[in-house]
Design an enzyme around this catalytic site. Structure first.
Site, PDB file in Angstrom:
ATOM      1  N   ASN A 130       0.849  -1.186   0.000  1.00  0.00           N
ATOM      2  CA  ASN A 130       0.000   0.000   0.000  1.00  0.00           C
ATOM      3  C   ASN A 130       0.887   1.238   0.000  1.00  0.00           C
ATOM      4  O   ASN A 130       1.311   1.725   1.040  1.00  0.00           O
ATOM      5  CB  ASN A 130      -0.913  -0.024   1.233  1.00  0.00           C
ATOM      6  CG  ASN A 130      -1.943   1.092   1.207  1.00  0.00           C
ATOM      7  OD1 ASN A 130      -1.923   1.955   0.339  1.00  0.00           O
ATOM      8  ND2 ASN A 130      -2.852   1.074   2.163  1.00  0.00           N
ATOM      9  N   ASN A 135      -5.841   6.378  -1.490  1.00  0.00           N
ATOM     10  CA  ASN A 135      -6.747   5.840  -2.506  1.00  0.00           C
ATOM     11  C   ASN A 135      -7.297   4.464  -2.130  1.00  0.00           C
ATOM     12  O   ASN A 135      -7.837   3.751  -2.974  1.00  0.00           O
ATOM     13  CB  ASN A 135      -6.059   5.784  -3.883  1.00  0.00           C
ATOM     14  CG  ASN A 135      -4.854   4.839  -3.907  1.00  0.00           C
ATOM     15  OD1 ASN A 135      -4.697   3.984  -3.044  1.00  0.00           O
ATOM     16  ND2 ASN A 135      -3.997   5.001  -4.913  1.00  0.00           N
ATOM     17  N   ASP A 136      -7.187   4.099  -0.853  1.00  0.00           N
ATOM     18  CA  ASP A 136      -7.695   2.785  -0.433  1.00  0.00           C
ATOM     19  C   ASP A 136      -9.181   2.629  -0.742  1.00  0.00           C
ATOM     20  O   ASP A 136      -9.643   1.556  -1.126  1.00  0.00           O
ATOM     21  CB  ASP A 136      -7.460   2.576   1.069  1.00  0.00           C
ATOM     22  CG  ASP A 136      -5.984   2.402   1.403  1.00  0.00           C
ATOM     23  OD1 ASP A 136      -5.164   2.442   0.471  1.00  0.00           O
ATOM     24  OD2 ASP A 136      -5.670   2.237   2.596  1.00  0.00           O
ATOM     25  N   GLY A 155      -5.993  -2.445  -0.047  1.00  0.00           N
ATOM     26  CA  GLY A 155      -5.329  -1.153  -0.230  1.00  0.00           C
ATOM     27  C   GLY A 155      -4.027  -1.169  -1.001  1.00  0.00           C
ATOM     28  O   GLY A 155      -3.427  -0.111  -1.219  1.00  0.00           O
ATOM     29  N   ASP A 157      -1.535  -1.018  -4.119  1.00  0.00           N
ATOM     30  CA  ASP A 157      -1.727  -0.162  -5.288  1.00  0.00           C
ATOM     31  C   ASP A 157      -0.461  -0.083  -6.136  1.00  0.00           C
ATOM     32  O   ASP A 157       0.566  -0.688  -5.823  1.00  0.00           O
ATOM     33  CB  ASP A 157      -2.178   1.240  -4.850  1.00  0.00           C
ATOM     34  CG  ASP A 157      -1.294   1.842  -3.748  1.00  0.00           C
ATOM     35  OD1 ASP A 157      -0.085   1.511  -3.699  1.00  0.00           O
ATOM     36  OD2 ASP A 157      -1.808   2.640  -2.944  1.00  0.00           O
ATOM     37  N   ASP A 322      -6.193 -14.102 -19.593  1.00  0.00           N
ATOM     38  CA  ASP A 322      -7.007 -14.917 -18.692  1.00  0.00           C
ATOM     39  C   ASP A 322      -8.006 -15.766 -19.484  1.00  0.00           C
ATOM     40  O   ASP A 322      -8.518 -15.339 -20.521  1.00  0.00           O
ATOM     41  CB  ASP A 322      -7.753 -13.975 -17.740  1.00  0.00           C
ATOM     42  CG  ASP A 322      -8.579 -14.698 -16.704  1.00  0.00           C
ATOM     43  OD1 ASP A 322      -7.981 -15.365 -15.847  1.00  0.00           O
ATOM     44  OD2 ASP A 322      -9.812 -14.596 -16.760  1.00  0.00           O
ATOM     45  N   GLU A 351      -3.759 -18.416 -20.619  1.00  0.00           N
ATOM     46  CA  GLU A 351      -4.132 -19.363 -19.584  1.00  0.00           C
ATOM     47  C   GLU A 351      -4.968 -20.473 -20.236  1.00  0.00           C
ATOM     48  O   GLU A 351      -6.136 -20.285 -20.548  1.00  0.00           O
ATOM     49  CB  GLU A 351      -4.934 -18.684 -18.477  1.00  0.00           C
ATOM     50  CG  GLU A 351      -5.311 -19.655 -17.356  1.00  0.00           C
ATOM     51  CD  GLU A 351      -6.312 -19.077 -16.377  1.00  0.00           C
ATOM     52  OE1 GLU A 351      -6.255 -19.446 -15.194  1.00  0.00           O
ATOM     53  OE2 GLU A 351      -7.168 -18.264 -16.795  1.00  0.00           O
TER      54      GLU A 351
END
Length: 612
Positions: A130, A135-136, A155, A157, A322, A351
């Site tokens: 964090n 910006n959490d 949190g 980032d 993905d 994947e």
């Protein structure tokens, strides 16, 4: 004064008429010179469209939804400049929109993607560090930070990643793969960010688009690469389009939701029913992830342009895609080819979570297995899930070998390498963000970790390390995904254990770290490991021996998976050892005479650089 007032009013009117424009800008000098710009606004399709500066509009496509206009322009031989789109009704200009064609970075087309010379560090941004507590939680996103909830936002980032890039580099990593960073505005579980709500915007709880560009720049300054985790198969149900789809078939509807059967074999099974194959491709991965219809040309073009836009804008070096094999087969092959046509040296790993080498090989570019059905995915790289099956299945706990138990499982994985078009371009790993933690399976047994990492670091392909593995982090997937995605210790202010620094690590964490860093930093400069040939020998007494070699070097790897010290008869390996007399152990620095038998401790590995 009247002219100024008219400009102010027309600008205001323009914003009232246009809510979104995607791509938000484009680039001059692209191989893909035709760009389809999506204009979105209330009843915007009622207008006629023109563009300035002699730019040619190739097509204007309307859909059953009058709030969308898809305008295709040709930018071939058009310099970087500002274009003005005019929207007219009854031959009168109602509003205008300024659209930018930007300059590309020098030599952008020939950027070099990640390859077998790299080691990829995989992390989950929300759980790594964090760097900016401000910006959490953000006003524009629904789910707020709650570190006490193992499945909530914690949190982490982009700033936290940037602040710890030197730590990542110290491990020998040369490329970074963060799980998706685009906005995921689900009410809960949004931390994994695979249910994206805006694919042109970085999630504000991670930072800004500019922060993401800065992450790439910081990586490149350190000689490292940035790999974006891209999702072609689905979006999140909070995606802004879900409230007002451009077309009914933008997503697969039955109507509404129906879940995939997850049977990817139906994609190539000649005996599969059409309904089973359709439900694999078209069913939703989960109820909160609407399945995108890549067979719709508008959707496919949108995804192609979005991917290319991010490469140019954020200066990317690769994609990890993905759920690759859940997509429409033809559509995803077209998407992949469009990207590699634009960037011939760019790498994309898909994947393809399957448990049979032939089935996985089907999905790699130029596969002869795919060619049986006249199919070419164009996908340069696949993930070696069958090797992971052996490692994650407890192979290093199988101390007593028999016909199909013990290290023979690892050997058997590589006997099928003939199936793959390019074994050097396969991702090899012991764990990732969707699997049980290695150190959970093996209860932080350092010797077993040494064996696994020695294997991953020296076999063909591109090694990937999952964050925290290097300090012995554990996590049980049976408890839930949150347990295999713990916060990295030291990433949050007030953490009592800071594993980012030598001073803050426990003795056990330091032991794991030192070994990992030494091993992968050694690998950095070893072209014999990156692109060398392989000869391996059938394991005896649960001891696996193989060689990586080229015209100038040879490396001998011995993995003793038994619970007893073993003597290895070197005479058996004459075809690989006849020109060498000693081997230097990469980890201990000890020189070993290889003309005699080699003694190797129980549950251990030797990596020997052979010397004349």
């Amino acid at each position: 004064m009247k002219k100024l007032l008219f400009l102010l009013l027309s600008t205001t009117f323009a914003f009232a008429q246009i809510d979104r424009v995607e791509p938000p800008f484009w680039y001059a000098g692209m191989n893909l010179s035709e760009v389809q710009i999506m204009f979105y606004g209330k009843k915007i399709a009622q207008n006629d469209v023109s563009v300035s500066n002699g730019v040619i509009i190739k097509t204007i496509q309307k859909t059953e939804n009058p709030n969308y206009l898809f305008v295709t322009i040709d930018t071939k031989n058009i310099a970087a400049q500002e274009l003005l789109f005019s929207f007219s009704k009854n031959k009168k200009v109602a509003f205008t929109y300024q659209y930018s064609l930007k300059s590309r970075r020098e030599n952008s087309r020939f950027r070099k993607g990640f390859d077998s010379s790299d080691m990829i560090y995989l992390l989950m941004p929300d759980r790594f560090a964090n760097g900016n507590p401000n910006n959490d939680s953000t006003k524009e996103t629904i789910e707020k930070a709650n570190r006490a909830n193992k499945d909530g936002r914690h949190g982490g980032d982009i700033e936290g990643i940037i602040k710890n890039l030197d730590y990542i580099k110290s491990l020998g990593a040369t490329a970074l793969w963060p799980t998706p960073l685009c906005e995921d505005n689900d009410e809960r579980g949004s931390y994994h960010t695979y249910g994206q709500s805006d694919v042109y915007k970085i999630d504000s709880r991670y930072g800004t688009n500019e922060d993401y560009v800065r992450l790439s720049a910081e990586l490149h300054q350190r000689g490292m690469k940035n790999i974006m985790d891209y999702v072609t198969n689905h979006w999140g149900y909070q995606h802004w389009m879900m409230n007002d789809l451009p077309t009914y078939d933008w997503i697969h509807q039955f109507p509404g939701f129906k879940q995939t059967n997850y049977r990817m074999t139906s994609q190539f099974d000649p005996n599969a029913s059409k309904t089973d194959a359709t439900m694999c491709m078209d069913g939703w991965f989960v109820k909160s992830m609407p399945d995108l219809n890549q067979s719709n040309p508008l959707v496919l073009n949108y995804l192609i342009q979005n991917a290319i836009w991010w490469i140019e804008y954020a200066d990317l070096d690769g994609f990890r895609v993905d759920t690759y094999s859940y997509c429409d087969k033809k559509g995803i092959a077209t998407w992949t080819k469009a990207i590699t046509d634009e960037y011939p040296h760019f790498n994309i790993v898909g994947e393809v979570w399957m448990h049979d080498q032939a089935q996985m090989a089907y999905w790699q570019k130029d596969s002869k297995i795919g060619a049986i059905q006249s199919y070419n995915s164009n996908l340069p790289s696949v993930m070696d899930f069958t090797l992971h099956d052996a490692i994650g299945g407890g192979v290093f706990n199988e101390s007593k070998a028999n016909w199909d138990k013990g290290i023979i499982k690892v050997y058997e994985n590589f006997t099928n390498d003939f199936l793959y078009p390019n074994t050097n371009n396969m991702l090899v790993f012991a764990e990732n963000h969707d699997t049980n933690r290695f150190n959970q399976i093996y209860q932080s047994d350092f010797k077993k970790y040494q064996m696994a990492m020695s294997l991953v670091a020296t076999v063909r392909g591109i090694p990937q390390l999952y964050y925290g593995s290097e300090i012995g982090m554990k996590g049980d997937k049976n408890v839930g995904d949150g347990d295999i995605r713990h916060d990295f210790p030291g990433g949050w202010k007030g953490d009592t254990n800071n594993a980012f620094s030598a001073e803050g690590r426990t003795k056990e964490q330091q032991q794991f770290f030192d070994f990992t860093a030494k091993l992968f930093n050694w690998r950095k400069g070893k072209s014999v490991i990156h692109t060398g040939k392989t000869t391996h020998y059938i394991p005896e007494n649960n001891v696996y021996t193989y060689f990586r070699y080229n015209d100038s070097e040879s490396v001998m790897v011995i993995i003793n998976n038994s619970d007893e010290k073993q003597g290895v008869a070197v005479a058996r390996f004459q075809e690989n050892t006849q020109h060498y007399s000693t081997g230097k152990d990469v980890i201990s620095g000890q020189t070993i005479n290889i003309k005699n038998n080699i003694t190797i401790e129980a549950k251990s590995a030797l990596i020997l650089e052979l010397q004349h």
